[in-house]
Motif scaffolding. Sequence first.
Motif, PDB file in Angstrom:
ATOM      1  N   ASP A 128      36.677  -3.966  65.824  1.00  0.00           N
ATOM      2  CA  ASP A 128      37.710  -5.008  65.940  1.00  0.00           C
ATOM      3  C   ASP A 128      37.151  -6.340  66.414  1.00  0.00           C
ATOM      4  O   ASP A 128      37.863  -7.153  67.008  1.00  0.00           O
ATOM      5  N   GLY A 129      35.874  -6.577  66.192  1.00  0.00           N
ATOM      6  CA  GLY A 129      35.288  -7.877  66.474  1.00  0.00           C
ATOM      7  C   GLY A 129      34.963  -8.163  67.925  1.00  0.00           C
ATOM      8  O   GLY A 129      34.265  -9.137  68.217  1.00  0.00           O
TER       9      GLY A 129
ATOM     10  N   GLN B   6      47.329   0.392  74.992  1.00  0.00           N
ATOM     11  CA  GLN B   6      47.582   0.635  73.573  1.00  0.00           C
ATOM     12  C   GLN B   6      46.380   0.213  72.729  1.00  0.00           C
ATOM     13  O   GLN B   6      45.959   0.921  71.821  1.00  0.00           O
ATOM     14  N   ALA B   7      45.820  -0.977  73.038  1.00  0.00           N
ATOM     15  CA  ALA B   7      44.660  -1.457  72.286  1.00  0.00           C
ATOM     16  C   ALA B   7      43.458  -0.548  72.519  1.00  0.00           C
ATOM     17  O   ALA B   7      42.713  -0.219  71.584  1.00  0.00           O
TER      18      ALA B   7
ATOM     19  N   SER C 291      39.187  -3.980  78.698  1.00  0.00           N
ATOM     20  CA  SER C 291      39.286  -2.550  79.000  1.00  0.00           C
ATOM     21  C   SER C 291      37.953  -1.877  78.733  1.00  0.00           C
ATOM     22  O   SER C 291      37.102  -2.404  78.005  1.00  0.00           O
ATOM     23  N   GLY C 292      37.785  -0.712  79.323  1.00  0.00           N
ATOM     24  CA  GLY C 292      36.624   0.121  79.048  1.00  0.00           C
ATOM     25  C   GLY C 292      37.071   1.566  78.930  1.00  0.00           C
ATOM     26  O   GLY C 292      37.952   2.008  79.669  1.00  0.00           O
ATOM     27  N   THR C 293      36.492   2.298  78.008  1.00  0.00           N
ATOM     28  CA  THR C 293      36.857   3.704  77.834  1.00  0.00           C
ATOM     29  C   THR C 293      35.610   4.537  77.531  1.00  0.00           C
ATOM     30  O   THR C 293      34.633   4.037  76.968  1.00  0.00           O
TER      31      THR C 293
ATOM     32  N   TRP D 285      33.475  -1.012  75.462  1.00  0.00           N
ATOM     33  CA  TRP D 285      33.734  -2.124  76.391  1.00  0.00           C
ATOM     34  C   TRP D 285      34.369  -3.236  75.559  1.00  0.00           C
ATOM     35  O   TRP D 285      33.721  -3.831  74.705  1.00  0.00           O
ATOM     36  N   THR D 286      35.652  -3.526  75.801  1.00  0.00           N
ATOM     37  CA  THR D 286      36.368  -4.519  75.013  1.00  0.00           C
ATOM     38  C   THR D 286      36.427  -5.845  75.759  1.00  0.00           C
ATOM     39  O   THR D 286      36.883  -5.910  76.909  1.00  0.00           O
ATOM     40  N   LEU D 287      35.983  -6.904  75.092  1.00  0.00           N
ATOM     41  CA  LEU D 287      36.032  -8.251  75.652  1.00  0.00           C
ATOM     42  C   LEU D 287      37.424  -8.842  75.460  1.00  0.00           C
ATOM     43  O   LEU D 287      38.097  -8.555  74.455  1.00  0.00           O
TER      44      LEU D 287
END
Length: 576
Positions: free
Chosen positions: A268-269, A503-504, A554-556, A572-574
């Motif tokens: 997702d970029g 959710q994201a 977020s991080g998962t 790891w989402t920026l």
Amino acid sequence: MKRLIVVGLLLVGLSALLIAPAAAAAPTDLNRLASWFPESTLVFVSLRTDDDYIAVWDSLLERLQGVVPNAEDVQLLGESLDNGIAEAFGGGDFQSTIRPWLGEVASLGIISLETAFDDNRRNDDEVPVLAAVEITDRDAAEAFFDDVLTTRRKQTQGDFITYQFRGDNREPMILALGADVALLATNDTSILPTEMPAAPLSAAADFNSTLALLPEPDYNISVYLNLGTLVESMMGAEGQFAMMDPTGGLLAIAGLAPSQVWGFTVLDGRSLTIDIVQPYGGAYLKRIEEMGLSVEQPGPVNPEIVARIPAGMPLVMYGNDLGLLLRNGLQNLRVQSDMLAGSGLNPEDIEQGLAQATVAVQAVTGLDLETELLPALSGGYALYAGLSADAAEATDMQSLMSGGFPAEFGLLVEVSGEGVASQIVTGLETVIKAAEPTNITFEEATLGDATGLRLIAQPDQDMPMTIELLILATDNLLFIGTPGAAQASLGADGGLRADATFQAAEGLLLENASQVLYMSGPDLLPLVQLAGMAGGNESEVEQANAAIGALLESGTISTATADDIIYYRAVWTLPE
């Protein structure tokens, strides 16, 4: 030689770029240089070296410049490459000196670890390594290395131009330039191929089948590990780690261990993602089961347990079949303790400790640990922690302390078997009351159809506020935690599923995940503020706030199993 090192570091800098979302390569295309490596290669790393790396990496560094102290010390990668070239060669830049001949992929392989793990520590650094870089213009590359390698022996071998020289530590090195590839061998120059191997890694069935298991179609970096041979190298009879396996039990299955593969990409970029795939079936699984080890894996998470987690929790762990995980751990501990008996572990001590734990559990719950309690914990579970709503909104210590206990946390476990959850609560109540703790009172508690015990810790000099803890059971749920957490988890809907950040993040988890760790950037910010109110350095708190706001949405970490294959994913989402 110093200039060659600079060039090497610049190329390594390119290899570290994991976040280029554009033009990521399919695993087979990313690993196309594997045809130059022997099929016995232990570790094989492939990466992109195209220009997209630099621009996208610079965008991340620009984020860092906005949130770290001494931002002027954070140099953009494009600038670092140019400065390095200018310093090494007295002028020029990356685009004019290296880019004209550098292709789009590079690979590095560790051919053997014999010297690293034998009983001679003096040769630990003499591991033979082969590197391959795609080139687009051999004449330009030749002119470049003619200038860089001023002390070398140059000759022609078949279709290759070779340069023999020594590194800074006098280790032998050889560089070969072909029509479309540059090869570099260190420590053992005999590993350099001047023609494609008869049995290349690219033709190895295990290599190709393992790469094909990666769940995404495109990756920026991949790492292939010949795991069985790697472990054998470490645990062999003459190796430094042989003491870890005195009976040879682990080594007996090491050679059967299937290979492992890692993939680095961006989803997702803006979600930096690492996928790890580990098969465990076939002869390896058969041998493990013969030895008494258990690798049985839990099934997918029950969505109902996730729905019971409160919104706004910055730290969350949930999964399925806690009982199975614990049973596996106990069984494998017993078997492995026997294998490691000569390394200082005493299997009898371990067995005695497990027996004592079994007796204690039976005394508390009236249930046998391994035949009754753990099988009852076959459903979902969740563990979470965060701040209370009042604490999250507090602006100073006075408002924080006046709002009651600032934390919210809960442990929620699905329990099967009629009356088992209530039996656990009753046993815990008996043990806690028997301990006669000071400053703690007890009350019967009811919340909806859940019943159990309320513990109230009165304020004292160590904790100037009242703390309440609930231990509750329904027909199929066991809860231990704060009242606020209980209200959410035992109510109709905890709220996490409606949280936009979750959710994201949930959309990027592995399909049919069985275990999940989740961290929310926005919900971590109040915790950072709390550290500041508790006396933390104001400047450091501001920096932490800025860093989380700029770098973490977020991080998962998620785990899933399918067809005797374990998948792991870290994301790891920026922020957008």
